[in-house]
Design a protein around this motif. Structure first.
Motif, PDB file in Angstrom:
ATOM      1  N   GLU A 141       0.828  -1.193   0.000  1.00  0.00           N
ATOM      2  CA  GLU A 141       0.000   0.000   0.000  1.00  0.00           C
ATOM      3  C   GLU A 141       0.872   1.256   0.000  1.00  0.00           C
ATOM      4  O   GLU A 141       1.922   1.304   0.635  1.00  0.00           O
ATOM      5  CB  GLU A 141      -0.905   0.019   1.236  1.00  0.00           C
ATOM      6  CG  GLU A 141      -1.927  -1.113   1.264  1.00  0.00           C
ATOM      7  CD  GLU A 141      -2.883  -1.029   0.098  1.00  0.00           C
ATOM      8  OE1 GLU A 141      -3.225   0.103  -0.320  1.00  0.00           O
ATOM      9  OE2 GLU A 141      -3.279  -2.085  -0.406  1.00  0.00           O
ATOM     10  N   PRO A 142       0.478   2.297  -0.752  1.00  0.00           N
ATOM     11  CA  PRO A 142       1.283   3.532  -0.783  1.00  0.00           C
ATOM     12  C   PRO A 142       1.308   4.209   0.575  1.00  0.00           C
ATOM     13  O   PRO A 142       0.340   4.140   1.337  1.00  0.00           O
ATOM     14  CB  PRO A 142       0.561   4.391  -1.824  1.00  0.00           C
ATOM     15  CG  PRO A 142      -0.838   3.867  -1.844  1.00  0.00           C
ATOM     16  CD  PRO A 142      -0.729   2.391  -1.575  1.00  0.00           C
ATOM     17  N   ARG A 143       2.432   4.849   0.860  1.00  0.00           N
ATOM     18  CA  ARG A 143       2.558   5.576   2.117  1.00  0.00           C
ATOM     19  C   ARG A 143       1.632   6.784   2.115  1.00  0.00           C
ATOM     20  O   ARG A 143       1.451   7.447   1.096  1.00  0.00           O
ATOM     21  CB  ARG A 143       3.993   6.037   2.322  1.00  0.00           C
ATOM     22  CG  ARG A 143       4.147   6.933   3.549  1.00  0.00           C
ATOM     23  CD  ARG A 143       5.572   7.276   3.846  1.00  0.00           C
ATOM     24  NE  ARG A 143       5.646   8.225   4.950  1.00  0.00           N
ATOM     25  CZ  ARG A 143       6.783   8.617   5.524  1.00  0.00           C
ATOM     26  NH1 ARG A 143       7.932   8.137   5.089  1.00  0.00           N
ATOM     27  NH2 ARG A 143       6.767   9.486   6.519  1.00  0.00           N
ATOM     28  N   ILE A 144       1.053   7.063   3.276  1.00  0.00           N
ATOM     29  CA  ILE A 144       0.213   8.246   3.438  1.00  0.00           C
ATOM     30  C   ILE A 144       1.019   9.311   4.155  1.00  0.00           C
ATOM     31  O   ILE A 144       1.596   9.069   5.220  1.00  0.00           O
ATOM     32  CB  ILE A 144      -1.059   7.895   4.228  1.00  0.00           C
ATOM     33  CG1 ILE A 144      -1.896   6.896   3.429  1.00  0.00           C
ATOM     34  CG2 ILE A 144      -1.869   9.151   4.526  1.00  0.00           C
ATOM     35  CD1 ILE A 144      -3.071   6.344   4.185  1.00  0.00           C
ATOM     36  N   TRP A 145       1.083  10.491   3.550  1.00  0.00           N
ATOM     37  CA  TRP A 145       1.837  11.606   4.109  1.00  0.00           C
ATOM     38  C   TRP A 145       0.866  12.646   4.652  1.00  0.00           C
ATOM     39  O   TRP A 145      -0.113  12.998   3.991  1.00  0.00           O
ATOM     40  CB  TRP A 145       2.683  12.283   3.023  1.00  0.00           C
ATOM     41  CG  TRP A 145       3.767  11.437   2.438  1.00  0.00           C
ATOM     42  CD1 TRP A 145       3.632  10.461   1.496  1.00  0.00           C
ATOM     43  CD2 TRP A 145       5.161  11.501   2.745  1.00  0.00           C
ATOM     44  NE1 TRP A 145       4.841   9.904   1.189  1.00  0.00           N
ATOM     45  CE2 TRP A 145       5.804  10.524   1.941  1.00  0.00           C
ATOM     46  CE3 TRP A 145       5.932  12.286   3.605  1.00  0.00           C
ATOM     47  CZ2 TRP A 145       7.178  10.326   1.976  1.00  0.00           C
ATOM     48  CZ3 TRP A 145       7.303  12.085   3.642  1.00  0.00           C
ATOM     49  CH2 TRP A 145       7.917  11.117   2.850  1.00  0.00           C
ATOM     50  N   SER A 146       1.155  13.156   5.816  1.00  0.00           N
ATOM     51  CA  SER A 146       0.402  14.296   6.328  1.00  0.00           C
ATOM     52  C   SER A 146       1.076  15.576   5.867  1.00  0.00           C
ATOM     53  O   SER A 146       2.240  15.574   5.427  1.00  0.00           O
ATOM     54  CB  SER A 146       0.345  14.265   7.849  1.00  0.00           C
ATOM     55  OG  SER A 146       1.644  14.471   8.395  1.00  0.00           O
ATOM     56  N   THR A 147       0.353  16.667   5.956  1.00  0.00           N
ATOM     57  CA  THR A 147       0.926  17.963   5.573  1.00  0.00           C
ATOM     58  C   THR A 147       2.180  18.268   6.390  1.00  0.00           C
ATOM     59  O   THR A 147       3.188  18.766   5.860  1.00  0.00           O
ATOM     60  CB  THR A 147      -0.110  19.081   5.779  1.00  0.00           C
ATOM     61  OG1 THR A 147      -1.287  18.773   5.035  1.00  0.00           O
ATOM     62  CG2 THR A 147       0.432  20.419   5.311  1.00  0.00           C
ATOM     63  N   SER A 148       2.143  17.947   7.676  1.00  0.00           N
ATOM     64  CA  SER A 148       3.304  18.220   8.537  1.00  0.00           C
ATOM     65  C   SER A 148       4.492  17.351   8.142  1.00  0.00           C
ATOM     66  O   SER A 148       5.647  17.798   8.196  1.00  0.00           O
ATOM     67  CB  SER A 148       2.938  18.000  10.003  1.00  0.00           C
ATOM     68  OG  SER A 148       2.508  16.670  10.226  1.00  0.00           O
ATOM     69  N   GLU A 149       4.252  16.096   7.733  1.00  0.00           N
ATOM     70  CA  GLU A 149       5.355  15.234   7.305  1.00  0.00           C
ATOM     71  C   GLU A 149       5.964  15.738   5.998  1.00  0.00           C
ATOM     72  O   GLU A 149       7.193  15.686   5.811  1.00  0.00           O
ATOM     73  CB  GLU A 149       4.857  13.800   7.142  1.00  0.00           C
ATOM     74  CG  GLU A 149       4.565  13.100   8.460  1.00  0.00           C
ATOM     75  CD  GLU A 149       3.922  11.746   8.260  1.00  0.00           C
ATOM     76  OE1 GLU A 149       4.159  10.851   9.091  1.00  0.00           O
ATOM     77  OE2 GLU A 149       3.160  11.573   7.277  1.00  0.00           O
ATOM     78  N   LEU A 150       5.136  16.180   5.084  1.00  0.00           N
ATOM     79  CA  LEU A 150       5.672  16.732   3.840  1.00  0.00           C
ATOM     80  C   LEU A 150       6.545  17.956   4.126  1.00  0.00           C
ATOM     81  O   LEU A 150       7.584  18.164   3.476  1.00  0.00           O
ATOM     82  CB  LEU A 150       4.525  17.112   2.898  1.00  0.00           C
ATOM     83  CG  LEU A 150       3.739  15.955   2.283  1.00  0.00           C
ATOM     84  CD1 LEU A 150       2.540  16.479   1.498  1.00  0.00           C
ATOM     85  CD2 LEU A 150       4.626  15.111   1.371  1.00  0.00           C
ATOM     86  N   ALA A 151       6.135  18.734   5.109  1.00  0.00           N
ATOM     87  CA  ALA A 151       6.925  19.919   5.470  1.00  0.00           C
ATOM     88  C   ALA A 151       8.224  19.523   6.149  1.00  0.00           C
ATOM     89  O   ALA A 151       9.303  20.037   5.811  1.00  0.00           O
ATOM     90  CB  ALA A 151       6.103  20.822   6.382  1.00  0.00           C
ATOM     91  N   ALA A 152       8.151  18.567   7.108  1.00  0.00           N
ATOM     92  CA  ALA A 152       9.330  18.216   7.897  1.00  0.00           C
ATOM     93  C   ALA A 152      10.331  17.378   7.103  1.00  0.00           C
ATOM     94  O   ALA A 152      11.549  17.573   7.220  1.00  0.00           O
ATOM     95  CB  ALA A 152       8.886  17.456   9.150  1.00  0.00           C
ATOM     96  N   LEU A 153       9.844  16.424   6.293  1.00  0.00           N
ATOM     97  CA  LEU A 153      10.732  15.477   5.621  1.00  0.00           C
ATOM     98  C   LEU A 153      11.086  15.886   4.199  1.00  0.00           C
ATOM     99  O   LEU A 153      12.122  15.471   3.675  1.00  0.00           O
ATOM    100  CB  LEU A 153      10.097  14.089   5.623  1.00  0.00           C
ATOM    101  CG  LEU A 153       9.806  13.492   7.011  1.00  0.00           C
ATOM    102  CD1 LEU A 153       9.151  12.126   6.886  1.00  0.00           C
ATOM    103  CD2 LEU A 153      11.105  13.374   7.808  1.00  0.00           C
ATOM    104  N   LYS A 154      10.239  16.657   3.558  1.00  0.00           N
ATOM    105  CA  LYS A 154      10.503  17.073   2.187  1.00  0.00           C
ATOM    106  C   LYS A 154      10.750  18.579   2.075  1.00  0.00           C
ATOM    107  O   LYS A 154      11.189  19.054   1.028  1.00  0.00           O
ATOM    108  CB  LYS A 154       9.348  16.674   1.265  1.00  0.00           C
ATOM    109  CG  LYS A 154       9.215  15.168   1.039  1.00  0.00           C
ATOM    110  CD  LYS A 154       8.045  14.874   0.113  1.00  0.00           C
ATOM    111  CE  LYS A 154       7.954  13.393  -0.208  1.00  0.00           C
ATOM    112  NZ  LYS A 154       9.035  12.917  -1.103  1.00  0.00           N
ATOM    113  N   GLY A 155      10.416  19.307   3.117  1.00  0.00           N
ATOM    114  CA  GLY A 155      10.586  20.748   3.081  1.00  0.00           C
ATOM    115  C   GLY A 155       9.558  21.465   2.236  1.00  0.00           C
ATOM    116  O   GLY A 155       9.803  22.563   1.742  1.00  0.00           O
TER     117      GLY A 155
END
Length: 301
Positions: free
Chosen positions: A2-16
Motif C-alpha cells: 500500500e502507498p505511504r500516506i503523508w500528512s501535511t506536517s510530514e511533507l513539510a518536515a521530511l521534504k521541506g
C-alpha cells in the motif's frame, strides 16, 4: 504494498514542502490528496483504492471504539459496492449522534469482538456483520451483490442469518432479511448479482443460475449465467473485462464467444446479452429479457 500516506506536517518536515509546493505536486500528479491534510505519493488511484487510502488516512483520528463499517468495511473486505457512496468513510461507534459530513458517516451501535476483524491494520466489521449492515442501508440490488460475493467466498448462510439475528432491532432489517434470503453464491460476479436482483424487482421470471448446455449426446457446449428452461433462453452478463487482454488477444476472445454462441443456438437455445450500461436502466433491461423470453416461447411452441 500500500502507498505511504503523508500528512501535511510530514511533507513539510521530511521534504521541506510548504503549501505552495504541496499544491504544485497535486496539480502535477506527483501526490494525490485522499482527505484533508493527507496525501499519497502516487497518481490518482481507482475509486476503490482511493477509498482505502482515505480510510487508512482517517483511521488514526477515528477515536477509541470506532470500527470501520458498511461501505468502507466492504471495500477493505473486497465486496462490491456502488462507487457513488465512496466519498465518505463509514464507521460505527458505541457513542455517536449520527455524524454525517462530506467525508464521514457514523452510526451508533455496539460491535462485539466477534464481529470485528483487522484489515491493513484497520479495525473493520466482520464479513457477515458487514453484509447485514450493507443490506440494511444500501439499495436492495447492492445488498444482494455483497451477500452473493460473501457466499461465493465460502461463508455459510448460517453466519449471515446469525448476523441478522444480532441486528434484529436496527433499522432496515426487513430489507436485510430479504437480501439474505435471496442471496446465492452461484452468481459468478457482481454484474450477475445485480442482474438477478433487478429481475426480481422488475418482475422478470426467475432464471436458473449457471445453466449447463449439453448436446443430445451429453457433451458440454457451455455454461450460461442465466437459463430460462421453458423458453430455452440463455442470459449472459458481459462485464467487458474479458476483452482487456487478460484472457488473450481480444479478437481471439471475440471469435471464441461467437463460436460458443453458435453452439448454443445449434442446441436450440436463444441468447440475450447485456453489460454494465444496461444495468443502469433496469426497466429497459427487463423489457429486453422479456422480449427474448417471448421469442423463445414462440420458437418452442
Amino acid at each position: 504494498m500500500e502507498p505511504r500516506i503523508w500528512s501535511t506536517s510530514e511533507l513539510a518536515a521530511l521534504k521541506g514542502w510548504g503549501p505552495a509546493q504541496v499544491r504544485s505536486a497535486v496539480r502535477e500528479g506527483r501526490i494525490t490528496r485522499v482527505r484533508r491534510g493527507s496525501f499519497i505519493e502516487a497518481p490518482a488511484p481507482r475509486p476503490g483504492a482511493a477509498h482505502i487510502a482515505r480510510v487508512r488516512a482517517a483511521a488514526h483520528a477515528l477515536g477509541e471504539g470506532t470500527v470501520v463499517s458498511h461501505i468502507s468495511a466492504a471495500v477493505l473486505l473486497g465486496l462490491p459496492v456502488p462507487q457513488s457512496l465512496l466519498s465518505s468513510v463509514w464507521v460505527t461507534r458505541p457513542h455517536s449522534n449520527g455524524e454525517r459530513t462530506p467525508t464521514l458517516r457514523a452510526f451508533r451501535a455496539p460491535v462485539p469482538d466477534d464481529e470485528r476483524t483487522v484489515v491493513q491494520g484497520v479495525p473493520v466489521t466482520s464479513l457477515a456483520r458487514t453484509v447485514v449492515d450493507l443490506a440494511r442501508t444500501v439499495p436492495f440490488e447492492w445488498g444482494v451483490a455483497a451477500a452473493d460475493a460473501t457466499l461465493r467466498q465460502g461463508v455459510q448462510r448460517v453466519a449471515l442469518e446469525q448476523a441478522l439475528d444480532r441486528a434484529r432491532r436496527r433499522p432496515g432489517m426487513r430489507r436485510a432479511r430479504r437480501v439474505v434470503a435471496f442471496a446465492d453464491g452461484r452468481a459468478g460476479s457482481p454484474g450477475e448479482s445485480l442482474s438477478r436482483a433487478h429481475f426480481l424487482l422488475q418482475g422478470v421470471p426467475a432464471p436458473v443460475l449457471q445453466r449447463v448446455v449439453r448436446t443430445a449426446s451429453g457433451i458440454v457446449v457451455g455454461l450460461g449465467d442465466f437459463g430460462w428452461e421453458d423458453e430455452r433462453v440463455i442470459g449472459e452478463f458481459d462485464g467487458a473485462l474479458k476483452y482487456d487482454g487478460g484472457l488473450g488477444r481480444p479478437e481471439d476472445v471475440i471469435m471464441a464467444e461467437k463460436r460458443r454462441e453458435q453452439a448454443f443456438r445449434d442446441e436450440g437455445w436463444w441468447l440475450v446479452r447485456w453489460g454494465w450500461s444496461e444495468l443502469l436502466r433496469p426497466a429497459e433491461l427487463a423489457e429486453r429479457v422479456r422480449r427474448a423470453l417471448d421469442h423463445g416461447r414462440r420458437q418452442t411452441s
